[in-house]
Design an enzyme around this catalytic site. Structure first.
Site: not given
Ligand code: T1G
Length: 697
Positions: A105, A125
């Protein structure tokens, strides 16, 4: 700008660089830094263009999910993105790795977008029970074809770089791997060409044809299986097509806030973090896993071939042993076929398949070929005698330090380990069929299993892109032990008066992909029958024993594979219809047992099913077979089709309240002895007013 963001200005091009490891989540500090960096750049009269770039392995991966549920703090992401879009000079998003959620975004708020090869773009999301709440539902259909935009938002799946270019999401794929340099070069070209900011919000929104909207609505509702977020996503996209941009943003915000407050998003966010926490094991912390490159597989049946393919698709070298050449050839054909299917699904190039089969896979009939293996996984017939023989032979041929794993789904791993001189190297790796597709892997830890062997099981799971859950040794470990219990409850409610078809309907309405009777038909009713016979000697005499399932098997009605089970499968295409003969068999049993059938409504079917599942799950945690309640959630979500938008049985129990579960157990006990005793852990937590989540430390 804080220490997460820095600003440089060179030759009129400002670069706002963000560095918030590990995934550049858009935390409050990042948002504030990004705003300050942008303002500082725009306040400098030297600035002719701005590049937004993230250091580390990825562009922004979205909002910081750990901030959800806390009081939101300005700058709010939608406002920040509007400020980016309003910039008077071109703003370029320079992307690599993942550009997800709020991260994409931000890029949509920029005026131009460049990315290096391999970048993935997505709005996931919906997988958190939300919708893109920072303009994504309003801007994407102004760049993307409307149907592609709607499907990307309602499905949550990312698109790869070339698709993003051809669909108009990005303006260029960089020729180098340096996203920042590519962004700066693109900015230089824009300045030289006198290009102005191109604001996505000002573009007209692409429209969905009525027939397209109807089709997408139907497919979204079907895929949602009761979840509300996917359809809310579609509502927001429809607002983009029907309202002025500003109004559409307001509608998106309202829908987002409703979802943010929902149990569904809490459940999905729980699932997200649980699948990351489940790999954090006290015993294996700071323990180095053993290197695994060469894998041996014993047995080339469905499971063995699937395990081999899973390993091959992850770049491992595989030797598969069968008892004779004919069986080995059959196994090789299965592996070749499964790899071919991966090519058909676009998961593998044809040339890669050939290379794998030529260089990384071989069959053998000699266990001696396992001598160099780092790990050998046995996937032979579920008989303790057969497994003991295999492990005795593996112990003789495998090198010291090699890990010996059993794929057993319920047998005593300690008894298997005792057949070797190296019980510290023995683990269970319980794959779920089809092994190269199902994400769950139960890593079963024996009494003498070494911590680094456990850590190796988890490292292998990550390599295979699976979710590993640590399981202690008991009959059925975590998932199958709980399944065996709630299956009894399902049979018990049929004896009490429910039809198997009503049970399947109620539970698919609850969110299961398939009802338990349809699943039994798919897996084969003879498997459950064999299990009931195996456990007969342990059966509690007070338990209700549903004979109707045995009657069907005695009639050779094993389910889909025999054309009839609980359902009749006429044309082989899997279309199933209820069978009056099954109802007659059940009615006869009720009569023989003096049971007067009573009607059991959908709510009670679900409550009874969940009470049995949660009660046995609480015993599994209380017995230490599962480390935490979240481990049970991850198991049931990834191996047993539990609806993800309900977070897993333990999260669901917390949502409806443990007192309610206890009341249900007590109510159903009158009719079914399997509810004879609430699990001590469940009673204790309820008495203390606590939740299962309070144990998920
Ligand atoms: N926020 C906080 N922590 C996150 C995070 C996030 N978005 N994404 C990953 N982590 C942490 C995860 O918990 C782990 O922590 C570490 O990073 C490594 O992640 C306004 C409201 C990016 C593809 O849904 O899909 O934006 O266990 O093991 O396998 O519209 O993480 O090490 O303490 O998964 O390399 C939308 C979610 C949010 C993406 C990487 N975004 N993340 O995968 O590593 S909502 C998502 C993922 C939003 C807006 C809305 C995956 C990854 P720890 P990992 P990975």
């Amino acid at each position: 700008m804080g220490n997460l963001v820095n600003l440089t200005l060179d030759d009129g091009i400002a670069v706002v660089r963000v560095d918030n490891p590990p995934v550049n989540a858009l935390s409050h500090a990042v948002r504030a830094g990004l705003r300050d960096g942008l303002r500082a750049a725009l306040n400098n009269p030297q600035t002719s263009a701005v590049v937004i770039f993230c250091a580390g392995r990825s562009f922004f991966s979205g909002a910081d999910i750990r901030e959800f549920g806390q009081r939101p703090q300005a700058p709010f992401l939608p406002d920040l993105i509007s400020e980016i879009e309003a910039a008077p000079v071109p703003v370029i998003a320079a992307m690599h790795g993942n550009a997800l959620g709020g991260g994409l975004e931000v890029a949509l708020g920029a005026h131009y977008r460049v990315a290096v090869k391999g970048t993935r773009f997505g709005l996931p999301e919906v997988s958190l029970g939300l919708l893109p709440g920072a303009g994504g539902t309003q801007r994407l259909p102004r760049l993307f074809p409307a149907a592609d935009a709607a499907r990307l938002i309602t499905g949550g799946k990312p698109v790869e770089t070339h698709a993003a270019l051809s669909l108009g999401l990005i303006d260029r794929i960089g020729s180098s791997n340096d996203a920042c340099a590519e962004g700066v070069a693109f900015a230089r070209e824009l300045i030289a060409a006198g290009k102005e900011p191109r604001r996505v919000g000002s573009l007209p929104c692409n429209q969905l044809e009525p027939a397209e909207l109807e089709a997408i609505t139907a497919e979204t509702a079907k895929a949602a299986r009761g979840a509300t977020a996917p359809l809310a996503c579609l509502e927001a996209v429809k607002a983009a097509m029907t309202l002025p941009f500003g109004e559409g943003l307001k509608k998106e915000r309202a829908l987002f806030q409703d979802l943010m407050a929902s149990d569904e998003s809490k459940a999905l966010i729980h699932a997200f973090f649980a699948e990351r926490q489940v790999g954090k094991l006290p015993e294996a912390e700071s323990v180095e896993p053993r290197a695994i490159r060469r894998v041996g597989v014993v047995g080339g049946g469905t499971m063995g071939a699937g395990i081999a393919v899973s390993a091959l698709l992850s770049g491992l070298d595989v030797t598969l042993a069968e008892r004779d050449e004919a069986a080995a050839a059959k196994a090789a054909a299965s592996v070749g076929q499964m790899l071919g299917n991966a090519v058909d699904r676009g998961k593998l190039a044809g040339t890669q398949r050939e290379a794998i089969l030529a260089a990384s896979f071989r069959t053998t009939t000699c266990f001696e070929d396992f001598a160099p293996a780092d790990l050998v996984i046995e996937a032979v017939f579920e008989s303790m005698d057969v497994k003991k023989d295999v492990f005795t032979r593996l112990d003789q041929v495998c090198r010291p330090g090699a890990i010996l794993a059993s794929n057993t789904s319920y047998l005593d791993l300690n008894a298997i380990a005792a057949m070797t001189s190296r019980p510290q190297d023995v683990i269970g790796l319980h794959f779920f069929s089809p092994a190269h597709v199902m994400r769950l892997l139960e890593v079963v830890v024996g009494a003498e299993t070494a911590p680094d062997a456990v850590a190796s099981g988890f490292a292998l799971a990550k390599r295979l892109k699976k979710v590993a859950v640590r399981a202690g040794v008991c009959d059925g470990f975590i998932g199958n032990r709980i399944l065996s219990h709630y299956s009894k409850a399902v049979y018990g409610m049929v004896l009490a008066g429910a039809s198997p078809y009503a049970v399947d309907r109620a539970l698919t309405g609850f969110g299961l992909a398939m009802g338990p009777f349809a699943v039994g038909d798919l897996a084969g009713l003879d498997i459950g029958w064999a299990n009931r016979k195996r456990l007969a000697r342990y059966r509690d005499p007070h338990e209700l024993y549903p004979e109707f399932a045995d009657r069907l098997c005695e009639l050779g009605r094993f389910g889909r594979k025999s054309g009839r089970g609980f359902y009749i499968y006429e044309d082989g295409a899997g279309r199933a219809r209820p069978d009056p003969e099954v109802e007659e068999i059940i009615a006869a049993e009720r009569a023989a047992k003096g049971i007067t059938p009573r009607s059991i409504g959908e709510k009670d079917i679900i409550s009874r099913y969940m009470a049995a599942m949660v009660n046995e799950a609480a015993r599994v945690v209380g017995d230490g077979i599962a480390l935490r309640p979240l481990d049970v959630d991850v198991t049931l979500l990834n191996g047993y089709g539990f609806p993800r938008w309900r977070g897993g049985p333990m999260h669901y129990a917390d949502t409806i309240g443990l007192d309610q579960i206890l009341q249900d157990i007590s109510r159903f006990h009158e009719e079914d002895p399997i509810f004879w005793q609430p699990a001590p852990l469940l009673e204790r937590l309820a008495a203390e007013g606590r939740t299962f989540a309070s144990l998920n430390t």
